[in-house]
Design a protein around this motif. Structure first.
Motif, mmCIF file in Angstrom:
data_model
loop_
_atom_site.group_PDB
_atom_site.id
_atom_site.type_symbol
_atom_site.label_atom_id
_atom_site.label_comp_id
_atom_site.label_asym_id
_atom_site.label_seq_id
_atom_site.Cartn_x
_atom_site.Cartn_y
_atom_site.Cartn_z
ATOM 1 N N THR A 29 -3.398 4.573 -5.738
ATOM 2 C CA THR A 29 -2.220 4.869 -6.260
ATOM 3 C C THR A 29 -1.503 5.892 -5.344
ATOM 4 O OG1 THR A 29 -2.549 4.183 -8.355
ATOM 5 C CG2 THR A 29 -0.679 5.603 -8.207
ATOM 6 N N ALA A 30 -0.275 5.617 -4.688
ATOM 7 C CA ALA A 30 0.558 6.662 -3.709
ATOM 8 C C ALA A 30 1.611 6.990 -4.404
ATOM 9 C CB ALA A 30 0.767 5.860 -2.563
ATOM 10 N N LEU A 185 -11.751 5.804 5.307
ATOM 11 C CA LEU A 185 -12.772 6.423 4.139
ATOM 12 C C LEU A 185 -11.936 5.964 2.742
ATOM 13 C CD1 LEU A 185 -15.030 8.111 2.898
ATOM 14 C CD2 LEU A 185 -13.643 10.031 3.797
ATOM 15 N N ILE A 186 -10.736 6.307 2.630
ATOM 16 C CA ILE A 186 -10.027 6.072 1.528
ATOM 17 C C ILE A 186 -10.327 4.290 0.651
ATOM 18 C CG2 ILE A 186 -7.789 5.779 0.113
ATOM 19 C CD1 ILE A 186 -7.034 8.501 1.722
ATOM 20 N N GLN A 187 -10.428 3.512 1.763
ATOM 21 C CA GLN A 187 -10.564 2.239 1.275
ATOM 22 C C GLN A 187 -12.017 2.183 0.761
ATOM 23 O OE1 GLN A 187 -7.902 0.037 1.100
ATOM 24 N NE2 GLN A 187 -7.042 2.097 1.876
ATOM 25 N N GLU A 188 -12.883 2.768 1.179
ATOM 26 C CA GLU A 188 -14.256 2.982 0.814
ATOM 27 C C GLU A 188 -14.467 3.539 -0.436
ATOM 28 O OE1 GLU A 188 -17.231 1.738 2.550
ATOM 29 O OE2 GLU A 188 -15.741 0.986 3.881
ATOM 30 N N ILE A 208 -2.258 1.934 2.785
ATOM 31 C CA ILE A 208 -3.553 2.006 2.273
ATOM 32 C C ILE A 208 -3.398 2.024 0.750
ATOM 33 C CG2 ILE A 208 -4.515 3.847 4.107
ATOM 34 C CD1 ILE A 208 -3.876 6.254 2.289
ATOM 35 N N SER A 209 -2.239 2.184 -0.149
ATOM 36 C CA SER A 209 -2.182 1.975 -1.544
ATOM 37 C C SER A 209 -2.129 0.707 -1.995
ATOM 38 C CB SER A 209 -1.225 2.925 -1.843
ATOM 39 O OG SER A 209 0.070 2.384 -1.541
ATOM 40 N N ASP A 210 -2.593 0.550 -3.311
ATOM 41 C CA ASP A 210 -2.441 -0.598 -3.978
ATOM 42 C C ASP A 210 -1.208 -0.662 -4.722
ATOM 43 O OD1 ASP A 210 -5.008 -1.987 -3.432
ATOM 44 O OD2 ASP A 210 -5.456 -0.090 -3.821
ATOM 45 N N LYS A 211 -0.844 0.582 -5.537
ATOM 46 C CA LYS A 211 0.503 0.811 -6.023
ATOM 47 C C LYS A 211 0.929 2.079 -5.603
ATOM 48 C CE LYS A 211 0.292 -1.353 -10.423
ATOM 49 N NZ LYS A 211 0.738 -1.319 -11.656
ATOM 50 N N THR A 212 2.363 2.032 -5.920
ATOM 51 C CA THR A 212 3.237 3.033 -5.297
ATOM 52 C C THR A 212 4.215 3.761 -6.167
ATOM 53 O OG1 THR A 212 2.712 2.409 -3.114
ATOM 54 C CG2 THR A 212 4.863 3.979 -3.423
ATOM 55 N N ALA A 213 4.022 5.042 -6.469
ATOM 56 C CA ALA A 213 5.410 5.519 -7.526
ATOM 57 C C ALA A 213 6.217 6.191 -6.577
ATOM 58 C CB ALA A 213 4.812 6.541 -8.486
ATOM 59 N N PHE A 214 7.471 6.114 -6.757
ATOM 60 C CA PHE A 214 8.504 6.717 -5.759
ATOM 61 C C PHE A 214 9.043 7.539 -6.986
ATOM 62 C CE2 PHE A 214 12.398 7.534 -3.772
ATOM 63 C CZ PHE A 214 12.155 7.109 -2.462
#
Ligand code: ADP
Ligand code: ADP
Length: 233
Positions: A29-30, A185-188, A208-214
């Motif tokens: 989550t970004a 690495l974050i994907q691992e 790299i993220s699956d979900k993002t909060a703005f």
């Protein structure tokens, strides 16, 4: 982690306004948004780092596996093991690489040297840096490159066997090659941990993220699948 009706104040200044969010396990989550919008404050509420700042106040609830982490009887030391954190500027202890990783397990009572060796190796492998440092575990962790130091900091967090890894702009201070390594690495890491990353870099969030909060001025104005966020016109 579930965040419900979260408000955060520095004195009279309200830095977070009514945040509601479900941070899912085993995804990245970004948090993105302009400088000063509360990303860093928010990520640091997730392991109660920010309530160390004098004069702050938190309202609302944050639960981790149904434990209310802000309840009076919840042990912050256990929380910080369960929710590890990596900062913008790599901050290994000025000790050997080995002692950096063994520090957490030792403070939690692990003394057996074989067990510590095992944890150190597994943690360094988990942070994709074992091959680079296995022959210099007694070298000072502050004497290696910035990108390597950052992976040592990730390994130090992993050594506590966390459920969640928080990363506050973990690549902003690094060169492009080190940044790539940490993004890979974050994907691992998300295979094993819930990963939350603050980044000022939209492309990085998209990569790299699956979900993002703005975030905007203390509020979450959008929270969705990263693909959807970045396909909005
Ligand atoms: P971001 O990470 O999005 O750049 P921050 O969470 O660092 O934003 O800051 C959010 C707001 O809270 C900003 O207005 C900032 O000036 C303020 N702030 C951050 N830390 C403190 C603090 N320790 N005391 C007072 N205000 C703070
Ligand atoms: P980082 O991006 O590494 O988290 P920041 O620049 O956001 O660093 O903040 C560095 C430190 O300064 C943090 O501890 C933050 O809480 C504090 N800080 C940020 N803004 C303010 C402010 N307006 N007043 C007081 N302290 C602040």
């Amino acid at each position: 982690m579930q965040i419900k009706d979260l408000d955060f104040y520095y004195g009279d200044f309200q830095a977070l306004k009514n945040i509601n969010m479900d941070i899912e396990e085993n995804i990245v989550t970004a948090f993105i948004g302009p400088s000063g919008c509360g990303k860093s404050t928010f990520i640091k509420t997730l392991n109660r780092m920010q309530d160390l700042v004098p004069g702050t106040k938190v309202d609302g609830t944050i639960t981790l596996d149904s434990d209310d982490i802000y309840s009076k009887d919840y042990d912050v030391n256990i929380l910080r093991k369960r929710v590890g954190m990596v900062f913008q500027h790599p901050n290994p202890f000025p000790k050997s690489i080995y002692d950096n990783i063994a520090y957490g397990p030792r403070t939690h009572g692990i003394k057996d040297s074989h067990e510590l060796d095992h944890i150190v190796e597994e943690s360094l492998r988990g942070a994709a840096i074992w091959d680079e440092v296995k022959d210099k575990l007694q070298r000072k962790a502050t004497d290696i490159s910035g990108g390597q130091q950052q992976r040592i900091c990730i390994a130090r967090a992993i050594a506590n066997n966390p459920e969640v890894l928080l990363m506050d702009e973990p690549t902003s201070a690094l060169d492009p090659i080190s940044t790539n390594k940490i993004e890979d690495l974050i994907q691992e890491l998300k295979q094993k941990y819930t990963v939350v990353i603050v980044t000022h870099n939209m492309q990085q969030a998209a990569r790299i993220s699956d979900k993002t909060a703005f975030f905007l001025t203390g509020e979450v104005i959008e929270f969705d699948d990263t693909e959807k966020i970045f396909s909005n016109p």
